[in-house]
Scaffold this active site. Structure first.
Site, PDB file in Angstrom:
ATOM      1  N   THR A  34      -2.082   1.632   4.821  1.00  0.00           N
ATOM      2  CA  THR A  34      -1.260   0.463   4.503  1.00  0.00           C
ATOM      3  C   THR A  34      -0.496  -0.036   5.718  1.00  0.00           C
ATOM      4  OG1 THR A  34      -0.993   1.252   2.238  1.00  0.00           O
ATOM      5  CG2 THR A  34       0.613  -0.367   3.005  1.00  0.00           C
ATOM      6  N   GLY A  73       2.962   8.598   3.886  1.00  0.00           N
ATOM      7  CA  GLY A  73       3.854   9.730   3.655  1.00  0.00           C
ATOM      8  C   GLY A  73       3.855  10.674   4.852  1.00  0.00           C
ATOM      9  N   GLU A 316      -1.608   4.073  -4.234  1.00  0.00           N
ATOM     10  CA  GLU A 316      -2.996   4.429  -4.565  1.00  0.00           C
ATOM     11  C   GLU A 316      -3.670   3.349  -5.373  1.00  0.00           C
ATOM     12  OE1 GLU A 316      -3.576   7.473  -2.795  1.00  0.00           O
ATOM     13  OE2 GLU A 316      -5.148   5.982  -2.749  1.00  0.00           O
TER      14      GLU A 316
HETATM   15  C1  LIG Z   1       2.259  11.859  -9.570  1.00  0.00           C
HETATM   16  C2  LIG Z   1       1.332  11.851  -8.373  1.00  0.00           C
HETATM   17  C3  LIG Z   1       0.413  13.011  -8.449  1.00  0.00           C
HETATM   18  C4  LIG Z   1      -0.604  13.170  -7.565  1.00  0.00           C
HETATM   19  C5  LIG Z   1      -0.837  12.160  -6.505  1.00  0.00           C
HETATM   20  C6  LIG Z   1      -0.836  12.736  -5.124  1.00  0.00           C
HETATM   21  C7  LIG Z   1      -0.258  12.066  -4.098  1.00  0.00           C
HETATM   22  C8  LIG Z   1       0.423  10.770  -4.361  1.00  0.00           C
HETATM   23  C9  LIG Z   1       1.397  10.413  -3.318  1.00  0.00           C
HETATM   24  C10 LIG Z   1       1.198   9.362  -2.457  1.00  0.00           C
HETATM   25  C11 LIG Z   1      -0.161   8.788  -2.305  1.00  0.00           C
HETATM   26  C12 LIG Z   1      -0.145   7.317  -2.018  1.00  0.00           C
HETATM   27  C13 LIG Z   1      -1.111   7.045  -0.911  1.00  0.00           C
HETATM   28  C14 LIG Z   1      -1.537   5.634  -0.846  1.00  0.00           C
HETATM   29  O1  LIG Z   1      -1.010   4.766  -1.462  1.00  0.00           O
HETATM   30  S1  LIG Z   1      -2.907   5.424   0.163  1.00  0.00           S
HETATM   31  C15 LIG Z   1      -3.185   3.696   0.131  1.00  0.00           C
HETATM   32  C16 LIG Z   1      -3.723   3.264  -1.226  1.00  0.00           C
HETATM   33  N1  LIG Z   1      -4.211   1.939  -1.122  1.00  0.00           N
HETATM   34  C17 LIG Z   1      -5.026   1.399  -2.032  1.00  0.00           C
HETATM   35  O2  LIG Z   1      -5.339   1.976  -3.053  1.00  0.00           O
HETATM   36  C18 LIG Z   1      -5.566   0.036  -1.693  1.00  0.00           C
HETATM   37  C19 LIG Z   1      -6.038  -0.697  -2.927  1.00  0.00           C
HETATM   38  N2  LIG Z   1      -7.026  -1.712  -2.570  1.00  0.00           N
HETATM   39  C20 LIG Z   1      -8.361  -1.434  -2.681  1.00  0.00           C
HETATM   40  O3  LIG Z   1      -8.797  -0.364  -3.050  1.00  0.00           O
HETATM   41  C21 LIG Z   1      -9.326  -2.557  -2.337  1.00  0.00           C
HETATM   42  O4  LIG Z   1      -8.713  -3.469  -1.446  1.00  0.00           O
HETATM   43  C22 LIG Z   1      -9.745  -3.336  -3.607  1.00  0.00           C
HETATM   44  C23 LIG Z   1      -8.554  -3.838  -4.354  1.00  0.00           C
HETATM   45  C24 LIG Z   1     -10.577  -2.441  -4.456  1.00  0.00           C
HETATM   46  C25 LIG Z   1     -10.531  -4.568  -3.200  1.00  0.00           C
HETATM   47  O5  LIG Z   1     -11.636  -4.126  -2.439  1.00  0.00           O
HETATM   48  P1  LIG Z   1     -12.455  -5.215  -1.616  1.00  0.00           P
HETATM   49  O6  LIG Z   1     -13.561  -4.528  -0.927  1.00  0.00           O
HETATM   50  O7  LIG Z   1     -11.528  -6.021  -0.803  1.00  0.00           O
HETATM   51  O8  LIG Z   1     -12.976  -6.240  -2.639  1.00  0.00           O
HETATM   52  P2  LIG Z   1     -13.855  -6.174  -3.927  1.00  0.00           P
HETATM   53  O9  LIG Z   1     -14.780  -7.320  -3.757  1.00  0.00           O
HETATM   54  O10 LIG Z   1     -12.944  -6.148  -5.099  1.00  0.00           O
HETATM   55  O11 LIG Z   1     -14.720  -4.810  -3.896  1.00  0.00           O
HETATM   56  C26 LIG Z   1     -15.971  -4.823  -3.282  1.00  0.00           C
HETATM   57  C27 LIG Z   1     -16.832  -3.841  -4.010  1.00  0.00           C
HETATM   58  O12 LIG Z   1     -16.339  -2.525  -3.736  1.00  0.00           O
HETATM   59  C28 LIG Z   1     -16.159  -1.820  -4.949  1.00  0.00           C
HETATM   60  N3  LIG Z   1     -15.097  -0.846  -4.745  1.00  0.00           N
HETATM   61  C29 LIG Z   1     -13.817  -1.109  -4.398  1.00  0.00           C
HETATM   62  N4  LIG Z   1     -13.138   0.046  -4.291  1.00  0.00           N
HETATM   63  C30 LIG Z   1     -14.008   1.049  -4.567  1.00  0.00           C
HETATM   64  C31 LIG Z   1     -13.894   2.475  -4.629  1.00  0.00           C
HETATM   65  N5  LIG Z   1     -12.733   3.101  -4.397  1.00  0.00           N
HETATM   66  N6  LIG Z   1     -14.984   3.183  -4.940  1.00  0.00           N
HETATM   67  C32 LIG Z   1     -16.156   2.558  -5.195  1.00  0.00           C
HETATM   68  N7  LIG Z   1     -16.356   1.192  -5.183  1.00  0.00           N
HETATM   69  C33 LIG Z   1     -15.265   0.477  -4.861  1.00  0.00           C
HETATM   70  C34 LIG Z   1     -15.810  -2.896  -5.945  1.00  0.00           C
HETATM   71  O13 LIG Z   1     -16.031  -2.434  -7.262  1.00  0.00           O
HETATM   72  C35 LIG Z   1     -16.773  -3.990  -5.533  1.00  0.00           C
HETATM   73  O14 LIG Z   1     -18.034  -3.637  -6.010  1.00  0.00           O
HETATM   74  P3  LIG Z   1     -19.028  -4.803  -6.534  1.00  0.00           P
HETATM   75  O15 LIG Z   1     -20.286  -4.062  -6.868  1.00  0.00           O
HETATM   76  O16 LIG Z   1     -18.363  -5.404  -7.735  1.00  0.00           O
HETATM   77  O17 LIG Z   1     -19.151  -5.775  -5.396  1.00  0.00           O
HETATM   78  C1  LIG Z   2       6.088   6.012  -2.401  1.00  0.00           C
HETATM   79  C2  LIG Z   2       4.917   5.373  -1.706  1.00  0.00           C
HETATM   80  C3  LIG Z   2       4.054   6.154  -0.953  1.00  0.00           C
HETATM   81  C4  LIG Z   2       2.984   5.563  -0.281  1.00  0.00           C
HETATM   82  N1  LIG Z   2       2.179   6.355   0.496  1.00  0.00           N
HETATM   83  C5  LIG Z   2       1.194   5.760   1.209  1.00  0.00           C
HETATM   84  C6  LIG Z   2       0.380   6.557   2.083  1.00  0.00           C
HETATM   85  O1  LIG Z   2       0.570   7.775   2.183  1.00  0.00           O
HETATM   86  N2  LIG Z   2      -0.587   5.935   2.815  1.00  0.00           N
HETATM   87  C7  LIG Z   2      -0.813   4.575   2.719  1.00  0.00           C
HETATM   88  O2  LIG Z   2      -1.704   4.073   3.403  1.00  0.00           O
HETATM   89  N3  LIG Z   2      -0.067   3.798   1.872  1.00  0.00           N
HETATM   90  C8  LIG Z   2       0.924   4.372   1.137  1.00  0.00           C
HETATM   91  N4  LIG Z   2       1.696   3.590   0.295  1.00  0.00           N
HETATM   92  C9  LIG Z   2       1.457   2.143   0.217  1.00  0.00           C
HETATM   93  C10 LIG Z   2       0.783   1.773  -1.100  1.00  0.00           C
HETATM   94  O3  LIG Z   2      -0.530   2.240  -1.116  1.00  0.00           O
HETATM   95  C11 LIG Z   2       0.821   0.254  -1.280  1.00  0.00           C
HETATM   96  O4  LIG Z   2       2.161  -0.138  -1.385  1.00  0.00           O
HETATM   97  C12 LIG Z   2       0.055  -0.125  -2.541  1.00  0.00           C
HETATM   98  O5  LIG Z   2      -1.330   0.001  -2.298  1.00  0.00           O
HETATM   99  C13 LIG Z   2       0.367  -1.535  -3.025  1.00  0.00           C
HETATM  100  O6  LIG Z   2       0.008  -2.467  -2.040  1.00  0.00           O
HETATM  101  P1  LIG Z   2       1.079  -3.568  -1.599  1.00  0.00           P
HETATM  102  O7  LIG Z   2       2.315  -2.873  -1.255  1.00  0.00           O
HETATM  103  O8  LIG Z   2       0.403  -4.441  -0.612  1.00  0.00           O
HETATM  104  O9  LIG Z   2       1.340  -4.416  -2.925  1.00  0.00           O
HETATM  105  P2  LIG Z   2       0.909  -5.958  -3.223  1.00  0.00           P
HETATM  106  O10 LIG Z   2      -0.554  -6.011  -3.365  1.00  0.00           O
HETATM  107  O11 LIG Z   2       1.564  -6.830  -2.225  1.00  0.00           O
HETATM  108  O12 LIG Z   2       1.570  -6.084  -4.662  1.00  0.00           O
HETATM  109  C14 LIG Z   2       2.534  -7.074  -4.969  1.00  0.00           C
HETATM  110  C15 LIG Z   2       2.075  -7.832  -6.216  1.00  0.00           C
HETATM  111  O13 LIG Z   2       0.903  -8.592  -5.884  1.00  0.00           O
HETATM  112  C16 LIG Z   2      -0.053  -8.484  -6.937  1.00  0.00           C
HETATM  113  N5  LIG Z   2      -1.406  -8.656  -6.436  1.00  0.00           N
HETATM  114  C17 LIG Z   2      -1.903  -8.260  -5.245  1.00  0.00           C
HETATM  115  N6  LIG Z   2      -3.205  -8.553  -5.145  1.00  0.00           N
HETATM  116  C18 LIG Z   2      -3.562  -9.148  -6.315  1.00  0.00           C
HETATM  117  C19 LIG Z   2      -4.776  -9.674  -6.847  1.00  0.00           C
HETATM  118  N7  LIG Z   2      -5.918  -9.647  -6.143  1.00  0.00           N
HETATM  119  N8  LIG Z   2      -4.769 -10.190  -8.100  1.00  0.00           N
HETATM  120  C20 LIG Z   2      -3.621 -10.193  -8.828  1.00  0.00           C
HETATM  121  N9  LIG Z   2      -2.433  -9.724  -8.382  1.00  0.00           N
HETATM  122  C21 LIG Z   2      -2.412  -9.210  -7.144  1.00  0.00           C
HETATM  123  C22 LIG Z   2       0.162  -7.054  -7.455  1.00  0.00           C
HETATM  124  O14 LIG Z   2      -0.330  -6.921  -8.791  1.00  0.00           O
HETATM  125  C23 LIG Z   2       1.687  -6.913  -7.376  1.00  0.00           C
HETATM  126  O15 LIG Z   2       2.244  -7.378  -8.599  1.00  0.00           O
HETATM  127  C24 LIG Z   2       2.768   4.163  -0.388  1.00  0.00           C
HETATM  128  C25 LIG Z   2       3.626   3.377  -1.164  1.00  0.00           C
HETATM  129  C26 LIG Z   2       4.698   3.970  -1.826  1.00  0.00           C
HETATM  130  C27 LIG Z   2       5.624   3.102  -2.650  1.00  0.00           C
END
Ligand SMILES: CC/C=C\C/C=C\C/C=C\CCCC(=O)SCCNC(=O)CCNC(=O)[C@H](O)C(C)(C)COP(=O)(O)OP(=O)(O)OC[C@H]1O[C@@H](n2cnc3c(N)ncnc32)[C@H](O)[C@@H]1OP(=O)(O)O
Ligand SMILES: Cc1cc2nc3c(=O)[nH]c(=O)nc-3n(C[C@H](O)[C@H](O)[C@H](O)COP(=O)(O)OP(=O)(O)OC[C@H]3O[C@@H](n4cnc5c(N)ncnc54)[C@H](O)[C@@H]3O)c2cc1C
Length: 556
Positions: A34, A73, A316
Site C-alpha cells: 500500500t 505493519g 487485506e
Molecule cells: C483479525 C485478523 C486475523 C488475521 C489476519 C492477519 C494479519 C492481519 C493484519 C494486517 C494485514 C493487512 C495487510 C494488508 O492490508 S496488505 C494490502 C492488502 N491490499 C489489498 O488487499 C488490495 C486490494 N485490491 C486488490 O486486491 C485488487 O486491486 C483488486 C481490487 C482485486 C482489483 O484488481 P485489478 O487487477 O486491478 O482489477 P480486476 O479487473 O478487478 O481483477 C483482474 C482479475 O484478477 C482477478 N483477481 C483479483 N484479485 C485476485 C486474487 N487475489 N486472486 C485471484 N484472482 C484475482 C479478478 O477476479 C479479475 O479476474 P477476471 O477473470 O474477472 O478478469
Molecule cells: C491497521 C492496518 C494495517 C495495514 N497493514 C498493511 C500492510 O501490512 N501492508 C500493506 O501493504 N497495507 C496495509 N494496510 C493498508 C490496507 O491494505 C489498505 O488501507 C486497504 O487495502 C484499503 O485501501 P485504501 O486505504 O486505499 O482504501 P480506499 O480504496 O481508498 O477506500 C476508501 C473508500 O473507497 C471505496 N472504493 C475504493 N475502490 C472502489 C471501487 N472500485 N468501487 C467502489 N468503491 C470503492 C471503498 O469501498 C471505501 O469505502 C493496512 C491498513 C490498516 C488500517
C-alpha cells in the site's frame, strides 16, 4: 505476510537463501504494498523497479509523494527487510506489479540503508504496539535475484518471462483473507465470552417489589442481543474450517500448475472475509453495549478488542471492494450457467432453477426445519445474484461497457455477494453439525445454536425473503418468533458455550469476562492501579485547580 509471500513466490534457490534467515529471526520483514495514494487499486501503485542489465540490479524509486509506501505493519521501526510491490520496468517496457525483497536497515546497527527513508506513520485508532510505517525509496539498488521469480522472471540481459497468471502475485492477500475469517470467529467468540459471563454476574433492576434483582442474562432482550452473536461465533468457527480446507486444496492445485479454481477461491475468500468481518465488527459493539457502563471501561477489554479488530473491514481488501470482486465472479458464473457450462461446487446452485422450488405463503411448510430454511437461503442468494446479473446485462444492452454496467449495478452486486456469502455460511454451519461426532445432548445444544443462527438470519433480512415471495409476511413473523422461543433454552447452556472457547484470562484481557466471575473486587483493584491514583492529590492541583479555587474563594 512477509514469510508467506516468500514461501509462495520464491524460486527454490531464493527459498534457501531467504527463509532460514526468517525462521531464525535473523531478519524481520514486512509486506510493503500500500502507498499513500493507493491501497485498493493495485494496478495504480507507483513505486518503480527499473532493471539495469549493466549491473544486473533493480533500481527502486518512490517517484511521487503518493507513491510513498504507507501502512505496512512493523515497517516503521522494526523491520530489517520488506517485500516491496513495485511496477517492474525492463528493456523500456512496464510489466506491472511484481514482488521484490528489499533490505531496509543495516543488520549491524539497524540504521536505514542509503536510499531508504523509513519511519512510523503516527498514532492510530488501535494497533498501538504495531509500528505501521512509511517507506520512501530513492534510487535504491537491489540484486536481480531479489525479485521473487517463482512465477515470472527477468534474465540477466533483462528479458522478461511473464507468469502463467498475473494474479498469482496476489496470492498472499488471498491467504490472509482466509486468516481473517478465522480472526473474525475468534474476535466474536471473545466478545461473546466477555458479555455472556458478565451478564451472568451482573444483577440489575427490580422486576417486582421485594424480589431479588435478576441476572441481566435472564432478560429476553439481553438474550436476544447476545445469543444470535454466540451462534454466529460458532457458525464462523465452522466456516473458517471449511474455508481453510478449500484454500489448502486450491493452493495445492496451484502448486501443481492447475489454476482452474483460482477465481472461485478468490471470490469465496473475498466474500467471506468481508461478510464475517462486517458482522463481527458490528457484533463487538453490541456485546460492549450489553455490558452497560463497565463495557466502556478499558478494564472490559472491549475498547482494545474493537480498535484492534475493526481495521479487518479495511485491510487485506476493503470490504465493499471485496464484495464487488465476489459479485463479479458470480455474474460470470450466471453467464457460464446460461451457456451450459458446469459450475464449481460453491456456486453450482446458480445453475439450478430454484424459483420453482418454493413460493411464499403456501401453508404447512415446516418453518423450523433447517434443511428447508437453508433452501430458502439458497433461493434468496440465487434470486439476488440473477437480479444483479440481469441489471448488468440490461446496462450493456443500453450501451454501457462491462465496467460501466458493473459499476452501475454495484449496489445490487454487493447485496448479491452478501446473500451468497450468508447462504454459504448457514449451509456450512448446518452441514458441519451433521458431520460432528458428538453426544446427543451436545448435538441438541449445537442444533439450538444453528437454529437461532438460521432463524435470526432470516428475521434480520426478512425483506429479502418477502420481496422475492420466498416467504410470506406471516411466515417471516413465525420464524422471528421461533428465534425468540429458543432464547430461554439457550440460556441454560450459555455460560458453558462460551467456556467451551477456553480463552485464558490472560488472553481475554477482561475484568468483566474473568473465568472466576469476581468482577467488582477486580474492577476496584484495576481502578486503584490507574496512573491517576498514584497520589491522592494530583500534581495538576497545585498548578491549576488550587490557584483557581483559592482565587475564587477570595471573592466569596
Ligand atoms: C483479525 C485478523 C486475523 C488475521 C489476519 C492477519 C494479519 C492481519 C493484519 C494486517 C494485514 C493487512 C495487510 C494488508 O492490508 S496488505 C494490502 C492488502 N491490499 C489489498 O488487499 C488490495 C486490494 N485490491 C486488490 O486486491 C485488487 O486491486 C483488486 C481490487 C482485486 C482489483 O484488481 P485489478 O487487477 O486491478 O482489477 P480486476 O479487473 O478487478 O481483477 C483482474 C482479475 O484478477 C482477478 N483477481 C483479483 N484479485 C485476485 C486474487 N487475489 N486472486 C485471484 N484472482 C484475482 C479478478 O477476479 C479479475 O479476474 P477476471 O477473470 O474477472 O478478469
Ligand atoms: C491497521 C492496518 C494495517 C495495514 N497493514 C498493511 C500492510 O501490512 N501492508 C500493506 O501493504 N497495507 C496495509 N494496510 C493498508 C490496507 O491494505 C489498505 O488501507 C486497504 O487495502 C484499503 O485501501 P485504501 O486505504 O486505499 O482504501 P480506499 O480504496 O481508498 O477506500 C476508501 C473508500 O473507497 C471505496 N472504493 C475504493 N475502490 C472502489 C471501487 N472500485 N468501487 C467502489 N468503491 C470503492 C471503498 O469501498 C471505501 O469505502 C493496512 C491498513 C490498516 C488500517
Amino acid at each position: 505476510m512477509f514469510i508467506p509471500t516468500l514461501e509462495r513466490q520464491c524460486t527454490s534457490e531464493q527459498r534457501e537463501k531467504f527463509l532460514p534467515l526468517c525462521y531464525d529471526y535473523r531478519i524481520i520483514g514486512t509486506y510493503a504494498q500500500t502507498e499513500l495514494g493507493h491501497g485498493t487499486f493495485l494496478r495504480g501503485l507507483e513505486t518503480t523497479a527499473h532493471y539495469d542489465p549493466n549491473t544486473q540490479e533493480f533500481i527502486l524509486n518512490s517517484p511521487t509523494i503518493s507513491s510513498i509506501k504507507w501502512w505496512p505493519g512493523a515497517l516503521g521501526k522494526t523491520s530489517t527487510h520488506a517485500v516491496v510491490l513495485a511496477q517492474l520496468y525492463t528493456l523500456g517496457k512496464c510489466h506491472g506489479i511484481h514482488p521484490f525483497v528489499v533490505q531496509l536497515r543495516s543488520l549491524d546497527d539497524h540504521k536505514p540503508l542509503r536510499g531508504i527513508t523509513v519511519g512510523d506513520i503516527g498514532p492510530k485508532m488501535g494497533f498501538g504496539p504495531n509500528d505501521n510505517g512509511y517507506l520512501k525509496l530513492h534510487k535504491h539498488r537491489i540484486p536481480r535475484t531479489n525479485m521473487l521469480m517463482k512465477y515470472s522472471q527477468v534474465s540477466p540481459d533483462g528479458t522478461y518471462t511473464k507468469p502463467p497468471r498475473s494474479t498469482l502475485t496476489y496470492g498472499t492477500m488471498t491467504f490472509v483473507r482466509v486468516l481473517i475469517v478465522h480472526g473474525s470467529a475468534i474476535a466474536l467468540a471473545k466478545a461473546s465470552t466477555i458479555a455472556i459471563r458478565y451478564s451472568a454476574v451482573r444483577r440489575q433492576s427490580e422486576l417486582r417489589p421485594g424480589e431479588p434483582e435478576p441476572q441481566i442474562l435472564s432478560y429476553p432482550t439481553q438474550q436476544h442481543k447476545l445469543f444470535p452473536l454466540l451462534a454466529t461465533a460458532y457458525a464462523f468457527h465452522f466456516v473458517q474450517l471449511a474455508m481453510m480446507k478449500i484454500y489448502t486444496d486450491v493452493n495445492d492445485q496451484i502448486n501443481n500448475s492447475n489454476f482452474s479454481r483460482i477465481q472461485e477461491l478468490h471470490a469465496l475468500s473475498s466474500g467471506l472475509k468481508a461478510f464475517t468481518s462486517w458482522v463481527t465488527n458490528a457484533g463487538l459493539e453490541v456485546c460492549r453495549m450489553s455490558c452497560g457502563g463497565h463495557g466502556y471501561s478499558q478494564a472490559s477489554g472491549f475498547p482494545r478488542l474493537y480498535a484492534d479488530f475493526t481495521p479487518s473491514c479495511t485491510y487485506e481488501g476493503e470490504n465493499t471492494v471485496l464484495m464487488l470482486q465476489s459479485a463479479r465472479y458470480l455474474v460470470k458464473c450466471v453467464r457460464d450457467a446460461r451457456s451450459g457450462k458446469t459450475l464449481p461446487g460453491t456456486v453450482s446452485y446458480l445453475s439450478e432453477d430454484v424459483s420453482a422450488v418454493h413460493s411464499g405463503g403456501s401453508s404447512g411448510r415446516d418453518l423450523s426445519n433447517l434443511d428447508f430454511l437453508i433452501s430458502l437461503y439458497k433461493q434468496r442468494a440465487s434470486n439476488q445474484v440473477h437480479f444483479a446479473s440481469d441489471k448488468v446485462d440490461r446496462g450493456i444492452s443500453a450501451g454501457m461497457d462491462l465496467v460501466g454496467a458493473l459499476n452501475s449495478a454495484s449496489v445490487h452486486l454487493v447485496s448479491a455477494a452478501k446473500a451468497h456469502s450468508h447462504y454459504f455460511i448457514a449451509k456450512t454451519f448446518v452441514e458441519s453439525l451433521k458431520l460432528l461426532k458428538a453426544s446427543s445432548e451436545l448435538q441438541n445444544v449445537l442444533h439450538q445454536l444453528a437454529s437461532v443462527y438460521v432463524f435470526e438470519g432470516i428475521a434480520q433480512s426478512s425483506g429479502d425473503f418477502i420481496e422475492d415471495y420466498i416467504l410470506s409476511g406471516s411466515e417471516a413473523k413465525t420464524i422471528r418468533q421461533l428465534a425468540v422461543d429458543l432464547l430461554p433454552l439457550i440460556r441454560v447452556n450459555a455460560v458453558s458455550l462460551v467456556d467451551a472457547f477456553s480463552f485464558r484470562d490472560e488472553v481475554l484481557q477482561s475484568v468483566l469476562g474473568r473465568y472466576d466471575g469476581n468482577v467488582y473486587e477486580n474492577l476496584f483493584k484495576w481502578a486503584q492501579n490507574s496512573p491517576l491514583n498514584k497520589t491522592d492529590v494530583h500534581p495538576s492541583y497545585h498548578k491549576y485547580l488550587g490557584p483557581l479555587l483559592k482565587r475564587n474563594q477570595s471573592k466569596l
